[in-house]
Design a protein around this motif. Structure first.
Motif, PDB file in Angstrom:
ATOM      1  N   UNK A 124       0.828  -1.200   0.000  1.00  0.00           N
ATOM      2  CA  UNK A 124       0.000   0.000   0.000  1.00  0.00           C
ATOM      3  C   UNK A 124       0.865   1.254   0.000  1.00  0.00           C
ATOM      4  N   UNK A 125       1.940   1.238   0.768  1.00  0.00           N
ATOM      5  CA  UNK A 125       2.853   2.375   0.785  1.00  0.00           C
ATOM      6  C   UNK A 125       3.483   2.594  -0.584  1.00  0.00           C
ATOM      7  N   UNK A 126       3.971   1.514  -1.193  1.00  0.00           N
ATOM      8  CA  UNK A 126       4.625   1.620  -2.502  1.00  0.00           C
ATOM      9  C   UNK A 126       3.653   2.154  -3.555  1.00  0.00           C
ATOM     10  N   UNK A 127       2.458   1.588  -3.580  1.00  0.00           N
ATOM     11  CA  UNK A 127       1.456   2.041  -4.547  1.00  0.00           C
ATOM     12  C   UNK A 127       1.085   3.502  -4.309  1.00  0.00           C
ATOM     13  N   UNK A 128       0.946   3.883  -3.044  1.00  0.00           N
ATOM     14  CA  UNK A 128       0.581   5.266  -2.716  1.00  0.00           C
ATOM     15  C   UNK A 128       1.634   6.246  -3.208  1.00  0.00           C
ATOM     16  N   UNK A 129       2.910   5.902  -3.033  1.00  0.00           N
ATOM     17  CA  UNK A 129       3.988   6.767  -3.497  1.00  0.00           C
ATOM     18  C   UNK A 129       3.985   6.894  -5.016  1.00  0.00           C
ATOM     19  N   UNK A 130       3.845   5.762  -5.700  1.00  0.00           N
ATOM     20  CA  UNK A 130       3.913   5.785  -7.165  1.00  0.00           C
ATOM     21  C   UNK A 130       2.716   6.511  -7.766  1.00  0.00           C
ATOM     22  N   UNK A 131       1.510   6.230  -7.268  1.00  0.00           N
ATOM     23  CA  UNK A 131       0.323   6.899  -7.799  1.00  0.00           C
ATOM     24  C   UNK A 131       0.385   8.396  -7.511  1.00  0.00           C
ATOM     25  N   UNK A 132       0.864   8.776  -6.341  1.00  0.00           N
ATOM     26  CA  UNK A 132       1.020  10.201  -6.023  1.00  0.00           C
ATOM     27  C   UNK A 132       2.033  10.862  -6.947  1.00  0.00           C
ATOM     28  N   UNK A 133       3.106  10.133  -7.291  1.00  0.00           N
ATOM     29  CA  UNK A 133       4.101  10.677  -8.213  1.00  0.00           C
ATOM     30  C   UNK A 133       3.517  10.873  -9.606  1.00  0.00           C
ATOM     31  N   UNK A 134       2.670   9.950 -10.039  1.00  0.00           N
ATOM     32  CA  UNK A 134       1.991  10.112 -11.328  1.00  0.00           C
ATOM     33  C   UNK A 134       1.129  11.376 -11.326  1.00  0.00           C
ATOM     34  N   UNK A 135       0.354  11.558 -10.261  1.00  0.00           N
ATOM     35  CA  UNK A 135      -0.514  12.723 -10.165  1.00  0.00           C
ATOM     36  C   UNK A 135       0.295  14.021 -10.086  1.00  0.00           C
ATOM     37  N   UNK A 136       1.381  13.976  -9.322  1.00  0.00           N
ATOM     38  CA  UNK A 136       2.215  15.162  -9.159  1.00  0.00           C
ATOM     39  C   UNK A 136       2.878  15.542 -10.484  1.00  0.00           C
ATOM     40  N   UNK A 137       3.308  14.540 -11.250  1.00  0.00           N
ATOM     41  CA  UNK A 137       3.909  14.806 -12.559  1.00  0.00           C
ATOM     42  C   UNK A 137       2.887  15.432 -13.500  1.00  0.00           C
ATOM     43  N   UNK A 138       1.683  14.890 -13.500  1.00  0.00           N
ATOM     44  CA  UNK A 138       0.631  15.434 -14.350  1.00  0.00           C
ATOM     45  C   UNK A 138       0.261  16.854 -13.941  1.00  0.00           C
ATOM     46  N   UNK A 139       0.143  17.083 -12.647  1.00  0.00           N
ATOM     47  CA  UNK A 139      -0.251  18.397 -12.143  1.00  0.00           C
ATOM     48  C   UNK A 139       0.839  19.439 -12.414  1.00  0.00           C
ATOM     49  N   UNK A 140       2.090  19.032 -12.326  1.00  0.00           N
ATOM     50  CA  UNK A 140       3.198  19.976 -12.474  1.00  0.00           C
ATOM     51  C   UNK A 140       3.561  20.260 -13.926  1.00  0.00           C
ATOM     52  N   UNK A 141       3.448  19.242 -14.779  1.00  0.00           N
ATOM     53  CA  UNK A 141       3.961  19.379 -16.142  1.00  0.00           C
ATOM     54  C   UNK A 141       2.937  19.076 -17.226  1.00  0.00           C
ATOM     55  N   UNK A 142       1.687  18.768 -16.854  1.00  0.00           N
ATOM     56  CA  UNK A 142       0.689  18.438 -17.861  1.00  0.00           C
ATOM     57  C   UNK A 142       1.093  17.201 -18.645  1.00  0.00           C
ATOM     58  N   UNK A 143       0.937  17.253 -19.957  1.00  0.00           N
ATOM     59  CA  UNK A 143       1.293  16.092 -20.780  1.00  0.00           C
ATOM     60  C   UNK A 143       2.669  16.237 -21.419  1.00  0.00           C
ATOM     61  N   UNK A 144       3.524  17.121 -20.827  1.00  0.00           N
ATOM     62  CA  UNK A 144       4.848  17.366 -21.385  1.00  0.00           C
ATOM     63  C   UNK A 144       5.947  16.506 -20.763  1.00  0.00           C
ATOM     64  N   UNK A 145       5.631  15.785 -19.693  1.00  0.00           N
ATOM     65  CA  UNK A 145       6.667  15.033 -18.987  1.00  0.00           C
ATOM     66  C   UNK A 145       6.202  13.617 -18.687  1.00  0.00           C
ATOM     67  N   UNK A 146       7.060  12.649 -18.967  1.00  0.00           N
ATOM     68  CA  UNK A 146       6.794  11.255 -18.604  1.00  0.00           C
ATOM     69  C   UNK A 146       7.324  10.980 -17.199  1.00  0.00           C
ATOM     70  N   UNK A 147       6.821   9.931 -16.562  1.00  0.00           N
ATOM     71  CA  UNK A 147       7.389   9.434 -15.314  1.00  0.00           C
ATOM     72  C   UNK A 147       8.058   8.104 -15.637  1.00  0.00           C
ATOM     73  N   UNK A 148       9.368   8.039 -15.426  1.00  0.00           N
ATOM     74  CA  UNK A 148      10.174   6.892 -15.847  1.00  0.00           C
ATOM     75  C   UNK A 148      10.703   6.144 -14.624  1.00  0.00           C
ATOM     76  N   UNK A 149      10.573   4.823 -14.633  1.00  0.00           N
ATOM     77  CA  UNK A 149      11.098   3.963 -13.573  1.00  0.00           C
ATOM     78  C   UNK A 149      12.359   3.259 -14.051  1.00  0.00           C
ATOM     79  N   UNK A 150      13.415   3.202 -13.228  1.00  0.00           N
ATOM     80  CA  UNK A 150      14.667   2.537 -13.626  1.00  0.00           C
ATOM     81  C   UNK A 150      14.559   1.022 -13.497  1.00  0.00           C
ATOM     82  N   UNK A 151      13.871   0.402 -14.443  1.00  0.00           N
ATOM     83  CA  UNK A 151      13.551  -1.020 -14.334  1.00  0.00           C
ATOM     84  C   UNK A 151      14.206  -1.887 -15.405  1.00  0.00           C
ATOM     85  N   UNK A 152      15.079  -1.308 -16.240  1.00  0.00           N
ATOM     86  CA  UNK A 152      15.652  -2.063 -17.366  1.00  0.00           C
ATOM     87  C   UNK A 152      16.320  -3.354 -16.912  1.00  0.00           C
ATOM     88  N   UNK A 153      16.999  -3.325 -15.773  1.00  0.00           N
ATOM     89  CA  UNK A 153      17.734  -4.506 -15.301  1.00  0.00           C
ATOM     90  C   UNK A 153      17.012  -5.243 -14.176  1.00  0.00           C
TER      91      UNK A 153
END
Length: 227
Positions: A124-153
């Motif tokens: 629940x904590x992890x999901x809350x942080x990630x979903x809040x980051x998605x909302x914060x990115x959208x609120x701060x930058x609109x559709x001009x910025x992606x949210x990227x996770x370092x998951x390649x490896x």
């Protein structure tokens, strides 16, 4: 880690973070805060108290080899936030007292998660942080910025975890990191919020949390050690 409201004192830091969301599930309530440069003394206190303590590991840890590394790097960044306006340090606080995770975001054109760690693998904590980051990115930058996770490896089960929240790797992207592109944020956010399976989620216009607080101790069931 606990935060306890007390009377102001010279040795106490002020916790003046911006509350961005609140998540409730059953008897649990998790508030998500974005720290500001005004919280640098609070961050320094947290770092000093945590020295020598053992942190429980996180099986979905991102951006660093250990929870300790994510924690230290994020909190050291706080004092530079006034000169790095695109950086964000986000904390989850449960029950108004207990810090349960940290999210470190950098980047300018896109928002890049440089570290994500929660204590005791709490979903629940992890999901809350990630979903809040998605909302914060959208609120701060609109559709001009992606949210990227370092998951390649990262292993397949970690990637699958974040895909359930709407992250994916675009075909034209240069590496295998997962992301939510800016133009997809508004579509992904409600789906991610549903996947979080919380009873209630509230979002806030940025507001300051101005109580004087002190970082008192790291609880044994969170860090395997007492101060």
């Amino acid at each position: 880690m606990q935060i306890q409201s007390q009377n102001p004192g010279k040795c106490q830091p002020n916790f003046q973070a911006l509350r961005i969301s609140s998540v409730t599930k059953g008897s649990r309530k998790i508030d998500i805060y974005s720290l500001t440069s005004k919280d640098k003394f609070f961050a320094e206190k947290m770092l000093n108290i945590a020295k020598g303590q053992k942190f429980s590991e996180d099986s979905k840890l991102l951006g660093a080899p250990s929870v300790r590394n994510v924690y230290d790097t994020a909190l050291k960044k706080v004092k530079h936030l006034d000169t790095h306006p695109y950086d964000r340090v986000i904390l989850s606080v449960e029950g108004g007292k207990k810090v349960t995770g940290v999210l470190n975001i950098g980047g300018q054109a896109d928002s890049v998660v440089e570290g994500l760690a929660v204590w005791n693998n709490d979903r629940l904590t992890r999901d809350s942080l990630v979903v809040s980051a998605l909302k914060d990115t959208s609120r701060s930058y609109g559709d001009f910025s992606a949210l990227i996770l370092p998951t390649a490896s990262e292993p397949a089960n970690t990637k699958a975890y974040f895909r359930r929240l709407g992250f994916k790797t675009p075909k034209d992207f240069g590496n295998k990191d997962l992301m939510v592109e800016g133009e997809n944020l508004q579509t992904v956010i409600p789906k991610a919020q549903k996947a979080m399976n919380a009873d209630e989620t509230k979002d806030f216009t940025y507001r300051y949390y101005t109580d004087s607080v002190s970082y008192t101790h790291l609880r044994a069931h969170e860090t395997s050690a007492h101060l």
